[in-house]
Scaffold this motif. Sequence first.
Motif, PDB file in Angstrom:
ATOM      1  N   LYS A 587       0.846  -1.188   0.000  1.00  0.00           N
ATOM      2  CA  LYS A 587       0.000   0.000   0.000  1.00  0.00           C
ATOM      3  C   LYS A 587       0.887   1.245   0.000  1.00  0.00           C
ATOM      4  CE  LYS A 587      -3.999   1.966   2.457  1.00  0.00           C
ATOM      5  NZ  LYS A 587      -4.883   1.817   3.639  1.00  0.00           N
ATOM      6  N   SER A 588       0.565   2.195  -0.854  1.00  0.00           N
ATOM      7  CA  SER A 588       1.371   3.405  -0.987  1.00  0.00           C
ATOM      8  C   SER A 588       1.428   4.172   0.329  1.00  0.00           C
ATOM      9  CB  SER A 588       0.783   4.298  -2.080  1.00  0.00           C
ATOM     10  OG  SER A 588       1.384   5.569  -2.064  1.00  0.00           O
ATOM     11  N   GLU A 589       2.626   4.698   0.625  1.00  0.00           N
ATOM     12  CA  GLU A 589       2.790   5.492   1.847  1.00  0.00           C
ATOM     13  C   GLU A 589       1.922   6.743   1.809  1.00  0.00           C
ATOM     14  OE1 GLU A 589       4.295   5.301   4.808  1.00  0.00           O
ATOM     15  OE2 GLU A 589       4.744   3.206   4.369  1.00  0.00           O
ATOM     16  N   GLU A 590       1.613   7.224   0.592  1.00  0.00           N
ATOM     17  CA  GLU A 590       0.746   8.407   0.458  1.00  0.00           C
ATOM     18  C   GLU A 590      -0.647   8.133   1.005  1.00  0.00           C
ATOM     19  OE1 GLU A 590       0.718   9.504  -3.596  1.00  0.00           O
ATOM     20  OE2 GLU A 590       2.796  10.225  -3.634  1.00  0.00           O
ATOM     21  N   LYS A 591      -1.021   6.851   1.011  1.00  0.00           N
ATOM     22  CA  LYS A 591      -2.352   6.483   1.495  1.00  0.00           C
ATOM     23  C   LYS A 591      -2.334   6.016   2.946  1.00  0.00           C
ATOM     24  CE  LYS A 591      -4.319   5.371  -3.018  1.00  0.00           C
ATOM     25  NZ  LYS A 591      -5.073   4.373  -3.813  1.00  0.00           N
ATOM     26  N   ARG A 592      -1.184   6.107   3.586  1.00  0.00           N
ATOM     27  CA  ARG A 592      -1.108   5.738   4.998  1.00  0.00           C
ATOM     28  C   ARG A 592      -1.968   6.698   5.813  1.00  0.00           C
ATOM     29  NH1 ARG A 592       1.824   3.210   9.024  1.00  0.00           N
ATOM     30  NH2 ARG A 592       3.292   2.178   7.583  1.00  0.00           N
ATOM     31  N   VAL A 593      -2.734   6.155   6.736  1.00  0.00           N
ATOM     32  CA  VAL A 593      -3.608   6.969   7.578  1.00  0.00           C
ATOM     33  C   VAL A 593      -2.932   7.260   8.917  1.00  0.00           C
ATOM     34  CG1 VAL A 593      -5.872   7.151   8.650  1.00  0.00           C
ATOM     35  CG2 VAL A 593      -5.636   5.962   6.467  1.00  0.00           C
ATOM     36  N   LEU A 594      -2.453   6.218   9.600  1.00  0.00           N
ATOM     37  CA  LEU A 594      -1.846   6.363  10.925  1.00  0.00           C
ATOM     38  C   LEU A 594      -0.487   5.669  10.957  1.00  0.00           C
ATOM     39  CD1 LEU A 594      -4.942   5.485  13.157  1.00  0.00           C
ATOM     40  CD2 LEU A 594      -4.226   7.762  12.413  1.00  0.00           C
ATOM     41  N   SER A 595       0.271   5.993  11.967  1.00  0.00           N
ATOM     42  CA  SER A 595       1.530   5.289  12.193  1.00  0.00           C
ATOM     43  C   SER A 595       1.231   3.889  12.717  1.00  0.00           C
ATOM     44  CB  SER A 595       2.382   6.060  13.202  1.00  0.00           C
ATOM     45  OG  SER A 595       1.734   6.064  14.473  1.00  0.00           O
ATOM     46  N   ASP A 596       2.257   3.053  12.752  1.00  0.00           N
ATOM     47  CA  ASP A 596       2.065   1.697  13.276  1.00  0.00           C
ATOM     48  C   ASP A 596       1.593   1.733  14.727  1.00  0.00           C
ATOM     49  OD1 ASP A 596       2.837   0.651  10.868  1.00  0.00           O
ATOM     50  OD2 ASP A 596       4.919   0.312  11.462  1.00  0.00           O
ATOM     51  N   ASP A 597       2.172   2.620  15.509  1.00  0.00           N
ATOM     52  CA  ASP A 597       1.753   2.748  16.910  1.00  0.00           C
ATOM     53  C   ASP A 597       0.317   3.252  17.001  1.00  0.00           C
ATOM     54  OD1 ASP A 597       4.185   1.867  17.798  1.00  0.00           O
ATOM     55  OD2 ASP A 597       5.015   3.879  18.113  1.00  0.00           O
ATOM     56  N   GLY A 598      -0.020   4.156  16.087  1.00  0.00           N
ATOM     57  CA  GLY A 598      -1.393   4.674  16.067  1.00  0.00           C
ATOM     58  C   GLY A 598      -2.393   3.582  15.764  1.00  0.00           C
ATOM     59  N   GLU A 599      -2.058   2.697  14.845  1.00  0.00           N
ATOM     60  CA  GLU A 599      -2.944   1.579  14.515  1.00  0.00           C
ATOM     61  C   GLU A 599      -3.085   0.637  15.705  1.00  0.00           C
ATOM     62  OE1 GLU A 599      -1.548  -0.365  11.028  1.00  0.00           O
ATOM     63  OE2 GLU A 599      -1.746   1.401   9.750  1.00  0.00           O
ATOM     64  N   LEU A 600      -1.985   0.429  16.408  1.00  0.00           N
ATOM     65  CA  LEU A 600      -2.017  -0.465  17.565  1.00  0.00           C
ATOM     66  C   LEU A 600      -2.978   0.040  18.635  1.00  0.00           C
ATOM     67  CD1 LEU A 600      -0.867  -3.002  18.879  1.00  0.00           C
ATOM     68  CD2 LEU A 600       0.984  -1.578  19.832  1.00  0.00           C
TER      69      LEU A 600
END
Length: 762
Positions: A587-600
């Motif tokens: 998945k493109s980094e441009e489409k990243r919503v949250l950081s890994d910690d944020g997702e956790l």
Amino acid sequence: MFNFLKKKKAIKTISLDNDCTSTSSEVIATNDQFTSDQPITGKSQDRFNRAPFATRIAETIATRGEHSSIVIGIFGPWGDGKTSVLEMMQETLQSHANVVTIRFNPWHFQSEELLLRGFFTTLADGMGQSLPNMKEKAGELLKKYGNLLSLASITVGGVIQITPGETAKGFGDAMSNVGLDELKARIEGMLDEANKRLVIMIDDIDRLDRTETHAIFKLVKLSASFKHTSYVLAFDDAVVSASLGERYGDGGSAAGRAFLEKIIQVPLHLPPADQNSLRALALESIQNTLNQTEIQLTQPQVDTFIRHFDDAVLPNLETPRRAKLYSNALMFALPILKGEANPVDLMLIEGIRVIFPSLYITIRENPELFLNGERDRSQRRLQDRGGEIDSLIEQATPLLTDSEREVLKSRLLVPLFPRIGNIGYGHEWEETWGKEQKICSSQYFKRYFTYSIPIGDVPDAQIKSLCEDLPSATDLEKRAMLETLALRQALPRAISRLRQLVDSLTPTQAISLITALTMNGDFLPRERGMMILADTQAKAAMLISELLRQIPDKQSRQIEAERAIQLATPISFAMECIRWISHYDGKSEEKRVLSDDGELSLKVILTARIEDADNLSPIFVSYSKDASSLYWCWIDGTSETHVQKKIISHFDKDPELLDVFLACYVGEAWGMESGLPRPADFRRDQYNAVCSIVPAEYIASNLKLRYGEELEHPESYPSENMLQARRVAHQFMNVHQYVLAEKKNAKLPSDDAPSDEINTKE
């Protein structure tokens, strides 16, 4: 340049090109009114350079040296301006003192007798007004002449015969003092004495039925022998010839034309409307319509419309009346679909409706074909043969030549419906066409033909209002707004439209939409279907992920994401939101919503919510459709041992709940022929998923205890008449026995081995 871009309430002139302006007052815009089909009243309003034609005819009649009568025919199709030419002729004739002009419209009379009486009454009144000194004499003579004819039967040759059964007294009274020939001579003498020439104009003959058409030509044949008299008959010669041909000669138009040649001494065809002038009239009317509806087109839209209008619409307008009909069609359609359809596409499809009504109906009744094209298009192109679309177009436009039909398709239909052309358009174009509200979008097609927003759809204006009003709305007001859409079954369409508009939303609007959707996820439908890959709840989760990206500040975005997972109702919706928010490899980094910690942190919130929900009621009871996925998330957030203990505790309290639990892992199978759903079979995949949470032996013991010895020899494909819980028990035990045998390296016969393939058996 066509002046589509200026807004005016009322206009008298429209600039169509840099070097072309109109000074006519024939078309004047008034708010919310249709264009009338009234003829012009004088040469100053002539837009098609027909004044010289009308003047020449009028001058020739007025200055004729002969006293004999003459019948002039002005031929032209309906709506081409014949009445306007008569008006200009009358204007010219008024300058000649020796001419008495009388207009007669036969359409006002319902029978042959009334037609005859009405004709001579009209002549009497007209001559009375023009010859005041002879008023009584003229009226008396002409009305008596008409009365005699109305009591007699007139043959085509002009011979007068008494009709049997007529009232003898009436006829005797009429004939007692004077005969027809003497009356005629006295009328001619009166005109000669006054030095007057009588010009009788008869219009709308082509609107009469067959009997009335025959009657008017009988009348002309009989009375055209008057001296000092000229007739000007205006009609569509093709229509009238066909009507007369049914009665005279061998039948058909040829016989009708032969009959007309006996009556019309000077046949004249109306000069065709100059296409540039017709174009100016049409575009001026369209501009007036756009002004009145306050629709402004962008320059690319103007260029697109003009190109397709000039290529395929204008050549088929043909008459001023059609141009006005087109304008009135737009006056109806544009306001009612303002903001809900692409204005250029709407103007072009309305052009098809006015000019080619059968083709319009064909398009309306074959949406799948025109929206998606033909599957074997490439093969047909290689074989140089037409397909179903070409056949339908040919049937709907029988009067066009092949070359005209090709122009219509390539320059109008293909631009409207690109997939019927030779270029391929993938599924991604649907989003582009939807954003532009084009007719080729499956989401908008129906609007162009129903002039409304059908059930299941939502007005674009309502979507715009929703985005504008949500930020200031209370939670109750937000719910009411979504409930309105839900009652119209329009939430699927609303979600789709919002996804198209997401890039244009402000952070404030994005946050309010996230709140409204997550708090009211219970309104989101969960559609079923063999071809449905993502239901509306899943698409709403995609939308929330996209809305979060509209919040530029990462900390604010994280806060709103956590709030969304905490609020999302039901819990399965929260899980779906995390699925689409989460980043993954590829998945493109441009489409990243949250950081890994944020997702956790989102997963922690979801885990806690699942735990709390299970304490109130088992997950497999409250969320049966999503239980397997929720258990996976729960295990991911805690441990397999923890979740296993929680589940088994429910079974220990109530062993029959195991049936409910197993049912959560049974999907739906769809009949290949019937298309109807039924519970799928419980196979090896389902067995593995269940036993990864609850030990297989625990389940087997529970089932044997409750279903008894019948499970010693379980059926692989139990009868569909068997209760579903018992069927699942049989199939579980069938797989379980196979697995146990596998572990002992003992293979079951292949016919009895459970298959992992999808069962499509009805």
